[in-house]
Design an enzyme around this catalytic site. Sequence first.
Site, PDB file in Angstrom:
ATOM      1  N   ASP A 103       0.839  -1.198   0.000  1.00  0.00           N
ATOM      2  CA  ASP A 103       0.000   0.000   0.000  1.00  0.00           C
ATOM      3  C   ASP A 103       0.875   1.249   0.000  1.00  0.00           C
ATOM      4  O   ASP A 103       2.031   1.215   0.433  1.00  0.00           O
ATOM      5  CB  ASP A 103      -0.885   0.021   1.253  1.00  0.00           C
ATOM      6  CG  ASP A 103      -1.843  -1.161   1.284  1.00  0.00           C
ATOM      7  OD1 ASP A 103      -2.154  -1.697   0.205  1.00  0.00           O
ATOM      8  OD2 ASP A 103      -2.261  -1.535   2.392  1.00  0.00           O
TER       9      ASP A 103
HETATM   10  N1  URA Z   1      -1.180  -6.026   3.852  1.00  0.00           N
HETATM   11  C1  URA Z   1      -1.705  -4.780   3.863  1.00  0.00           C
HETATM   12  O1  URA Z   1      -2.750  -4.540   4.449  1.00  0.00           O
HETATM   13  N2  URA Z   1      -1.044  -3.819   3.214  1.00  0.00           N
HETATM   14  C2  URA Z   1       0.128  -4.017   2.582  1.00  0.00           C
HETATM   15  O2  URA Z   1       0.690  -3.085   2.022  1.00  0.00           O
HETATM   16  C3  URA Z   1       0.665  -5.324   2.581  1.00  0.00           C
HETATM   17  C4  URA Z   1      -0.009  -6.310   3.237  1.00  0.00           C
END
Ligand code: URA
Length: 229
Positions: A103
């Site tokens: 993310d």
């Molecule tokens: N899980 C998440 O919620 N976000 C990420 O970036 C990676 C794994």
Amino acid sequence: MQLERILQSQGFGTRRECRALVRLERVTVRGEMVDDPFVDVDTADLDYTVDGEAWRYHEPSYVMLHKPAGHECSQKPKHHPAVFSLLPSPLVVRAIQCVGRLDEDTTGLLLLTDDGQLIHKLTSPKHGVLKRYVATVKHAVDDAMLKALGGGVVLNDAPDVSVAAHAVEQLDEHRIAITIGEGKYHQVKRMVAAAGNRVEALHRVAVGRLELPADLAPGEWRWFDPAEV
Ligand code: URA
């Protein structure tokens, strides 16, 4: 392989552009300036420079990045710069891709490569490559939360399946280490939410056996050997 073809394969432009780089004496090979773009060069353990910058021949290329927050794992970012803006242009020209996505606000180990087979191996659910994260959570960690994450929680997009962490451990009052084998959308955040808490910061520390090196600062990248994963 001809020098101009080597340079082209490593992302330094079209064959014509690479030919010009060599003719303009902007390239050295194993420490020697070379001005013949057609010279045959052995690519094994090949070190070369372009405009004084040191490079090593990689076919394909395997790159690890310490992803800082505020960058999107997308070729067409919407709200923040792409992680590709942190890499030198020859790597971007070679069209390396993220191995799975983090993310925008997640930090830590991100792998990128132009080896399609490796991307498939590391991201396909069949292989279940483990990803380890440190999550900072809003409410104090308790046993119920750890039990729920380890035993399995139900995510909103698949009410019939329960998703369990491969491993989960409390690090301190507000931090857990969590290892997952899948790579579902927002998986850790959604698992923690389903366990009654909220992720406030997420940092990936390892993919398979490959750990984020302690001396790789946010925004920095380096090569990795796929055998290490
Ligand atoms: N899980 C998440 O919620 N976000 C990420 O970036 C990676 C794994």
